[in-house]
Every structure is written in C-alpha cells, then in structure tokens.
Design a protein around this motif. Structure first.
Motif, PDB file in Angstrom:
ATOM      1  N   GLN A   1      -7.326   7.386   6.245  1.00 48.52           N
ATOM      2  CA  GLN A   1      -6.724   6.918   4.994  1.00 48.52           C
ATOM      3  C   GLN A   1      -5.658   5.861   5.267  1.00 48.52           C
ATOM      4  O   GLN A   1      -5.607   4.831   4.590  1.00 48.52           O
TER       5      GLN A   1
ATOM      6  N   SER B   1      -7.344   2.596   6.340  1.00 52.73           N
ATOM      7  CA  SER B   1      -8.020   1.884   5.246  1.00 52.73           C
ATOM      8  C   SER B   1      -7.011   1.219   4.308  1.00 52.73           C
ATOM      9  O   SER B   1      -7.293   0.170   3.742  1.00 52.73           O
ATOM     10  N   GLN B   2      -5.829   1.819   4.167  1.00 55.05           N
ATOM     11  CA  GLN B   2      -4.821   1.257   3.275  1.00 55.05           C
ATOM     12  C   GLN B   2      -3.954   0.202   3.950  1.00 55.05           C
ATOM     13  O   GLN B   2      -3.549  -0.769   3.325  1.00 55.05           O
ATOM     14  N   SER B   3      -3.668   0.394   5.234  1.00 60.10           N
ATOM     15  CA  SER B   3      -2.718  -0.494   5.911  1.00 60.10           C
ATOM     16  C   SER B   3      -3.380  -1.468   6.881  1.00 60.10           C
ATOM     17  O   SER B   3      -2.803  -2.505   7.202  1.00 60.10           O
TER      18      SER B   3
ATOM     19  N   TYR C   1       0.852  -1.180   0.000  1.00 61.03           N
ATOM     20  CA  TYR C   1       0.000   0.000   0.000  1.00 61.03           C
ATOM     21  C   TYR C   1       0.889   1.230   0.000  1.00 61.03           C
ATOM     22  O   TYR C   1       2.084   1.163   0.249  1.00 61.03           O
ATOM     23  N   SER C   2       0.272   2.362  -0.296  1.00 60.45           N
ATOM     24  CA  SER C   2       1.036   3.611  -0.266  1.00 60.45           C
ATOM     25  C   SER C   2       0.551   4.466   0.891  1.00 60.45           C
ATOM     26  O   SER C   2      -0.584   4.349   1.339  1.00 60.45           O
TER      27      SER C   2
END
Length: 94
Positions: free
Chosen positions: A65, A68-70, A6-7
């Motif tokens: 954010q 949700s990504q990590s 993920y970023s």
C-alpha cells in the motif's frame, strides 16, 4: 524533496501512539530516498513498526500500500540497512 500528495496506510484500530510509530517508519523510508537517513534511526523505527504491525503478512500488505501510494518500497531500504555498516543510508533510483 518530493511534495507529499498521498496518505499513509494506517489502521483505524491503532492507537495514536501506534499510528505515530508507523508514520515515523514511513518517514524514515522517505528520507532514505529523498536525501538520506541515519541507519540506526531507520532500524529503530523498523523494529518499532514491527511491534505495531505484528505479522509479516500485515507488514507486506502495508508495504504494498505504501509503495503504491508513495512510489517508495521499504523492503530494499531495510535490507540495505541490515546489510550495511554505513551511518547514512541513501537510496538511488526511482
């Protein structure tokens, strides 16, 4: 350790130094979940992160954010760091 796929949520208007500061904080949070992090290091990274972000609203947006990504939430890590005297923080769970 999880393989990162993920970023990080970053603001393109930040300087390279500011992005580095934010990434350092996110990495400290990851470390807390993945094996442990020095409490003082995490708190230092968080204080620096706050200076870059500038507002609680923006901090919460980035937190959502990042989670949700990590899958990692930084609020419980910071809360534990502030309320603990442990030298090493290690999050249990998810």
């Amino acid at each position: 350790m999880k393989a990162q796929s993920y970023s990080y949520p970053l603001d393109p208007e930040w300087t390279v130094a500011e992005m580095t500061t934010v990434i350092d904080f996110f990495r400290a949070v990851e470390d807390a979940y993945e094996g442990g992090v020095q409490r003082q290091h995490l708190l230092k990274c968080y204080r620096q992160f706050q200076t870059v972000v500038g507002s609680k609203m923006r901090e919460k947006q980035l937190g959502r954010q990042f989670a949700s990504q990590s899958g990692y939430q930084f609020y419980p890590v910071v809360k534990q760091a502030m309320n603990s005297e442990q030298k090493i923080l290690k999050m249990v769970g998810d």
